[in-house]
Design a protein around this motif. Structure first.
Motif, mmCIF file in Angstrom:
data_model
loop_
_atom_site.group_PDB
_atom_site.id
_atom_site.type_symbol
_atom_site.label_atom_id
_atom_site.label_comp_id
_atom_site.label_asym_id
_atom_site.label_seq_id
_atom_site.Cartn_x
_atom_site.Cartn_y
_atom_site.Cartn_z
ATOM 1 N N UNK A 8 0.824 -1.218 0.000
ATOM 2 C CA UNK A 8 0.000 0.000 0.000
ATOM 3 C C UNK A 8 0.859 1.269 0.000
ATOM 4 N N UNK A 9 1.871 1.261 -0.842
ATOM 5 C CA UNK A 9 2.822 2.368 -0.891
ATOM 6 C C UNK A 9 2.305 3.494 -1.777
ATOM 7 N N UNK A 10 2.255 4.697 -1.208
ATOM 8 C CA UNK A 10 1.952 5.918 -1.951
ATOM 9 C C UNK A 10 3.102 6.889 -1.745
ATOM 10 N N UNK A 11 3.324 7.753 -2.736
ATOM 11 C CA UNK A 11 4.392 8.742 -2.576
ATOM 12 C C UNK A 11 4.017 10.012 -3.324
ATOM 13 N N UNK A 12 4.340 11.154 -2.706
ATOM 14 C CA UNK A 12 4.027 12.460 -3.270
ATOM 15 C C UNK A 12 5.265 13.348 -3.293
ATOM 16 N N UNK A 13 5.376 14.156 -4.333
ATOM 17 C CA UNK A 13 6.297 15.294 -4.345
ATOM 18 C C UNK A 13 5.415 16.534 -4.251
ATOM 19 N N UNK A 14 5.402 17.163 -3.098
ATOM 20 C CA UNK A 14 4.488 18.279 -2.886
ATOM 21 C C UNK A 14 3.052 17.778 -2.955
ATOM 22 N N UNK A 15 2.261 18.388 -3.836
ATOM 23 C CA UNK A 15 0.870 17.978 -3.992
ATOM 24 C C UNK A 15 0.686 16.977 -5.143
ATOM 25 N N UNK A 16 1.767 16.612 -5.805
ATOM 26 C CA UNK A 16 1.693 15.702 -6.944
ATOM 27 C C UNK A 16 1.931 14.265 -6.506
ATOM 28 N N UNK A 17 0.990 13.384 -6.786
ATOM 29 C CA UNK A 17 1.162 11.979 -6.432
ATOM 30 C C UNK A 17 2.013 11.286 -7.486
ATOM 31 N N UNK A 18 3.110 10.668 -7.046
ATOM 32 C CA UNK A 18 4.039 9.994 -7.945
ATOM 33 C C UNK A 18 3.745 8.496 -8.022
ATOM 34 N N UNK A 19 3.426 7.884 -6.874
ATOM 35 C CA UNK A 19 3.149 6.454 -6.808
ATOM 36 C C UNK A 19 1.824 6.215 -6.104
ATOM 37 N N UNK A 20 1.088 5.220 -6.571
ATOM 38 C CA UNK A 20 -0.223 4.933 -5.995
ATOM 39 C C UNK A 20 -0.391 3.443 -5.714
ATOM 40 N N UNK A 201 -0.694 8.660 -11.677
ATOM 41 C CA UNK A 201 0.554 8.362 -10.973
ATOM 42 C C UNK A 201 1.048 6.946 -11.283
ATOM 43 N N UNK A 202 2.278 6.652 -10.854
ATOM 44 C CA UNK A 202 2.839 5.329 -11.065
ATOM 45 C C UNK A 202 2.048 4.274 -10.303
ATOM 46 N N UNK A 203 1.620 3.253 -11.023
ATOM 47 C CA UNK A 203 0.811 2.200 -10.404
ATOM 48 C C UNK A 203 1.065 0.889 -11.137
ATOM 49 N N UNK A 204 1.271 -0.188 -10.399
ATOM 50 C CA UNK A 204 1.488 -1.498 -11.013
ATOM 51 C C UNK A 204 0.142 -2.023 -11.507
#
Length: 245
Positions: A8-20, A201-204
């Motif tokens: 359940x990994x999520x990652x953001x740069x500021x307000x932009x979601x990079x990974x979901x 965002x990046x998602x498998x």
């Protein structure tokens, strides 16, 4: 059992979601390739797994007792020689002589010659710098190896040669590998599993298992499997390509 677990990994740069909602497991001795378009978050995911970035949402559990990272850019110290760069991970743990001898041994294994040992990075070709990069990463015999597109700038012959060195080292030491690439043929040649990562965002969105043993994947098999991938709906949509026949 040693493994890398991402949940359940999520990652953001500021307000932009990079990974979901990234979820996968990497077990001992397994090779997983991550493919996807540029800007999809592949390098960010690799750095999170390698603990080079802090996890803010979700969990990453790494029970491997040692790891190493080889970047796309070799990142050699310009003031140190080839052997001194290769020695870096072990020079503080062992005697200088022992570390030096180990560095020389693995340098030869990766196709470097004794005449290259005292050269500085500025005197090396791009391919030679990558040989040093791999030798430095593998000198500790890591249980887990992270590779950030380390073959992308190499010619076909050298690319295959270094892939073979990595595969033989992984087989010898039962090393696990997590690597990212844009090259589907490369992913098919090296991986046990291939994760397809869409962007924004990046998602498998799909996991492919390569059942054929790595030692039995000849060029015909790799070409045929690559064509299958290129005709796969999810690959076509993710890379925005046309199906081939």
């Amino acid at each position: 059992m040693e493994r890398l677990e991402v949940s359940e990994l999520n990652f953001y740069f500021g307000f932009t979601q990079i990974l979901n909602n990234i979820n996968f497991e990497l077990n001992r001795g397994e090779v997983i390739g991550i493919v996807g378009p540029s800007g999809g978050g592949k390098t960010t995911l690799l750095k999170l797994c390698a603990n080079l970035l802090d996890v803010t949402e979700g969990t990453i559990k790494n029970s491997f007792d040692s790891s190493a990272f080889a970047f796309q850019d070799a990142r050699l110290l310009p003031w140190k020689t080839v052997i001194e760069n290769i020695m870096l991970p072990i020079v503080s743990q062992e005697s200088y002589k022992k570390a030096y001898n180990k560095a020389c041994e693995i340098a030869l294994r990766f196709g470097l010659e004794q005449k290259d040992f005292m050269k500085y990075p500025k005197d090396l070709s791009g391919g030679m710098r990558q040989r040093v990069n791999f030798a430095r990463a593998l000198i500790t015999k890591p249980k887990l190896l992270f590779l950030d597109e380390p073959f992308s700038a190499l010619d076909i012959g050298l690319k295959r040669e270094l892939q073979d060195y990595v595969l033989s080292s992984c087989k010898e030491f039962n090393t696990s590998v997590l690597f990212i690439t844009h090259d589907l043929m490369e992913a098919i040649r090296i991986s046990d599993k291939v994760l397809l990562l869409k962007s924004d965002p990046g998602e498998i969105i799909k996991t492919y298992t390569i059942d054929q043993p790595k030692g039995q994947r000849d060029d015909k098999y790799i070409f045929t499997k690559t064509q299958e991938f290129l005709n796969d709906y999810d690959v076509i949509k993710t890379f925005e390509i046309k199906a081939i026949s």
